[in-house]
Design an enzyme around this catalytic site. Structure first.
Site, PDB file in Angstrom:
ATOM      1  N   HIS A  60       1.250  -1.801  -0.111  1.00 45.84           N
ATOM      2  CA  HIS A  60      -0.456   0.208  -0.153  1.00 45.84           C
ATOM      3  C   HIS A  60       0.903   1.506   0.012  1.00 45.84           C
ATOM      4  CE1 HIS A  60      -4.165   2.232   1.407  1.00 45.84           C
ATOM      5  NE2 HIS A  60      -3.213   3.356   1.114  1.00 45.84           N
ATOM      6  N   HIS A  62       1.606   5.009  -1.938  1.00 42.05           N
ATOM      7  CA  HIS A  62       0.466   6.544  -2.906  1.00 42.05           C
ATOM      8  C   HIS A  62       2.009   7.412  -3.766  1.00 42.05           C
ATOM      9  CE1 HIS A  62      -3.036   6.314  -1.373  1.00 42.05           C
ATOM     10  NE2 HIS A  62      -2.678   6.553   0.225  1.00 42.05           N
ATOM     11  N   GLN A 155      -9.479   9.639  -5.102  1.00 43.45           N
ATOM     12  CA  GLN A 155      -9.242  10.355  -4.255  1.00 43.45           C
ATOM     13  C   GLN A 155     -10.352  11.032  -3.699  1.00 43.45           C
ATOM     14  OE1 GLN A 155      -5.836  11.251  -1.917  1.00 43.45           O
ATOM     15  NE2 GLN A 155      -8.129  11.217  -0.807  1.00 43.45           N
ATOM     16  N   HIS A 213      -9.550   1.578   0.648  1.00 43.99           N
ATOM     17  CA  HIS A 213      -8.986   2.730   1.086  1.00 43.99           C
ATOM     18  C   HIS A 213     -10.888   2.124   1.860  1.00 43.99           C
ATOM     19  CE1 HIS A 213      -6.179   3.864  -0.826  1.00 43.99           C
ATOM     20  NE2 HIS A 213      -5.351   5.388   0.303  1.00 43.99           N
ATOM     21  N   GLU A 216     -10.845   4.231   6.973  1.00 42.83           N
ATOM     22  CA  GLU A 216      -9.510   4.987   7.496  1.00 42.83           C
ATOM     23  C   GLU A 216     -10.588   6.356   8.280  1.00 42.83           C
ATOM     24  OE1 GLU A 216      -6.792   6.425   4.425  1.00 42.83           O
ATOM     25  OE2 GLU A 216      -5.906   6.786   6.060  1.00 42.83           O
ATOM     26  N   ASP A 312       2.324   3.197   2.461  1.00 43.47           N
ATOM     27  CA  ASP A 312       1.185   4.371   2.483  1.00 43.47           C
ATOM     28  C   ASP A 312       1.940   6.027   2.134  1.00 43.47           C
ATOM     29  OD1 ASP A 312      -1.617   5.195   2.085  1.00 43.47           O
ATOM     30  OD2 ASP A 312      -1.924   5.702   4.417  1.00 43.47           O
ATOM     31  N   TRP A 318       0.554  13.724   3.680  1.00 37.53           N
ATOM     32  CA  TRP A 318       0.153  13.168   4.986  1.00 37.53           C
ATOM     33  C   TRP A 318       1.380  12.829   6.025  1.00 37.53           C
ATOM     34  CZ3 TRP A 318      -1.715  11.954  -0.473  1.00 37.53           C
ATOM     35  CH2 TRP A 318      -3.157  12.369  -0.089  1.00 37.53           C
TER      36      TRP A 318
HETATM   37 FE   FE2 Z   1      -2.947   4.847   1.232  1.00 37.15          FE
END
Ligand code: FE2
Length: 429
Positions: A60, A62, A155, A213, A216, A312, A318
């Protein structure tokens, strides 16, 4: 005559003094009797009794956002929602060249750390699908040394975005591998459930895997994983579907979870926790006690659900840290889930190697005869020590060829009466 003989290796299952015979990029023999005397080879690698593992796998990630930390500003609140808003500010400023350059730089880090397979979600909400084009190009360029699997990730919500479905289907047609989703970000719970149904139907129709996802959040009533398990069964997608994050499960009522976990197991749905990010982003609306937000990893494993740990984010809207080190991810998972028994610590190592390999359906992964000759020599004597030390990747091989090496980590000591060296190694239990 072998192409390569790796000898005197310890394997993750504890076998010591092992040899791996390699020819034409494949492992052709594995055994304690394989030594330079018994198995002549053009090249030999003496593992020195240290751990030889199959490569790390990140299930996982991005890659379209990675290494963009600070662009155009940093996340002040540290929340998931500000991160999504910040990514929205950055998207119009992205260029294909910059996306490719950052992704390739990250792949270099990954190879150095023995991370040779990554599943990356890629945002499909930009009508230009710039990031999809860029990451497909990156996938082509890194193919000789790294397996990059791409997920079409809406997203902004596949239903919340009026052209969401059309753009996601366009990304799949361009060659993206997996169907993504974000049901907890749709406008309502009902829309979230509808998005799960719709996306699973698209995956079933196109013969794709699913990785959403899912939940979350810290909201115990965010239960889209239940719908995901249901749709998986209804559409016969067992073994091809993954719920990522599932952090709401941390906050759910225990009675409900006692019903939910068997449903996830029955549907053959896998779960990916992202320990570094979950511990950072969740619980942000709490005062004290603050929730950890990690999904129920040991309980899922006990039910027979496959659970992997993902990285991630690395230096993006993030998360400001990270270095493609899946042992750091495993270490955080171990701590936050309190997986401290010998068996549980080994499960944490599996959660960044064999378990994500199964989720990605990686072909020829492992250290058995017939597998690809892909492996990492770690400066550690076993998987637990590897996690404890975030062990140095002494050598990284793919298809029997060396891709990277790092000098051993050793400190010289200048202590009165005790001069010498230490590598911090000490066989665990
Ligand atoms: Fe993610």
């Amino acid at each position: 005559m072998l192409d390569l003989l790796v000898h005197n290796a310890t394997l993750p299952d504890g076998r010591q003094g092992m040899g791996l015979g390699i020819t034409a990029g494949k492992i052709v023999a594995v055994g304690a009797g394989l030594t330079p005397a018994t198995a002549p080879a053009r090249e030999t690698l003496d593992a020195g009794g240290l751990l030889v593992s199959p490569p790390f796998v990140d299930a996982h990630f991005h890659m379209d956002a990675t290494l963009s930390y600070g662009l155009p500003r940093v996340n002040a609140s540290g929340t998931l929602l500000e991160g999504i808003a910040l990514w929205g500010e950055l998207k119009p400023l992205l260029t294909q060249e910059a996306l490719i350059e950052r992704a390739l730089a990250y792949c270099d880090w990954a190879v150095a750390k023995g991370l040779l397979a990554i599943r990356s979600h890629v945002d499909v909400c930009d009508p230009r699908l710039l990031a999809i084009e860029a990451l497909l190009e990156v996938k082509r360029r890194v193919a000789p040394y790294l397996d990059l699997q791409l997920v079409a990730f809406p997203q902004d919500g596949v239903l919340r975005d009026p052209q969401g479905v059309e753009k996601l289907k366009r990304a799949l047609a361009m060659g993206v591998d997996v169907v993504g989703g974000i049901p907890h970000f749709e406008r309502t719970m009902a829309d979230g459930a509808l998005s799960v149904k719709l996306l699973c139907e698209i995956a079933a129709a196109e013969g794709r895997m699913v990785d959403m996802h899912c939940d979350e959040s810290d909201d115990p009533l965010s239960r889209h994983i239940e719908t995901l398990a249901f749709e998986t069964q209804r559409l016969g997608l067992q073994g091809r579907v993954t719920g990522s994050h599932c952090t709401s499960m941390h906050s759910m009522d225990n009675y409900y979870v006692s019903k939910l976990l068997p449903l996830i197991a029955e549907a053959g749905v896998s779960v990916i926790a992202n320990p570094l990010i979950n511990i950072t982003l969740q619980g942000r609306h709490d005062t004290y006690p603050k929730r950890r937000g990690l999904t129920r990893v040991p309980e899922l494993l006990a039910q027979g659900v496959n659970v992997a740990f993902g990285h991630d984010c690395v230096m993006d809207p993030w998360y400001s840290l990270g270095s493609a080190d899946m042992l750091e991810v495993a270490s955080m998972g171990l701590h936050v889930a309190q997986m401290t028994s010998q068996a549980a610590m080994r499960q944490c190592f599996d959660a960044v190697t064999t378990r994500p390999a199964e989720i990605l359906h990686l072909d020829g992964y492992g250290l058995e005869p017939g597998c690809h000759a892909d492996f990492v020599l770690l400066q550690a004597q076993d998987p637990i020590e590897a996690i404890r030390l975030r062990a140095t990747r002494l050598a990284v091989y793919r298809r029997g060829k060396r891709l990277a090496q790092t000098p051993a980590s050793t400190a010289s000591l200048f202590l009165e009466g005790r001069p010498g060296e230490t590598s911090l190694m000490h066989r665990s239990g």
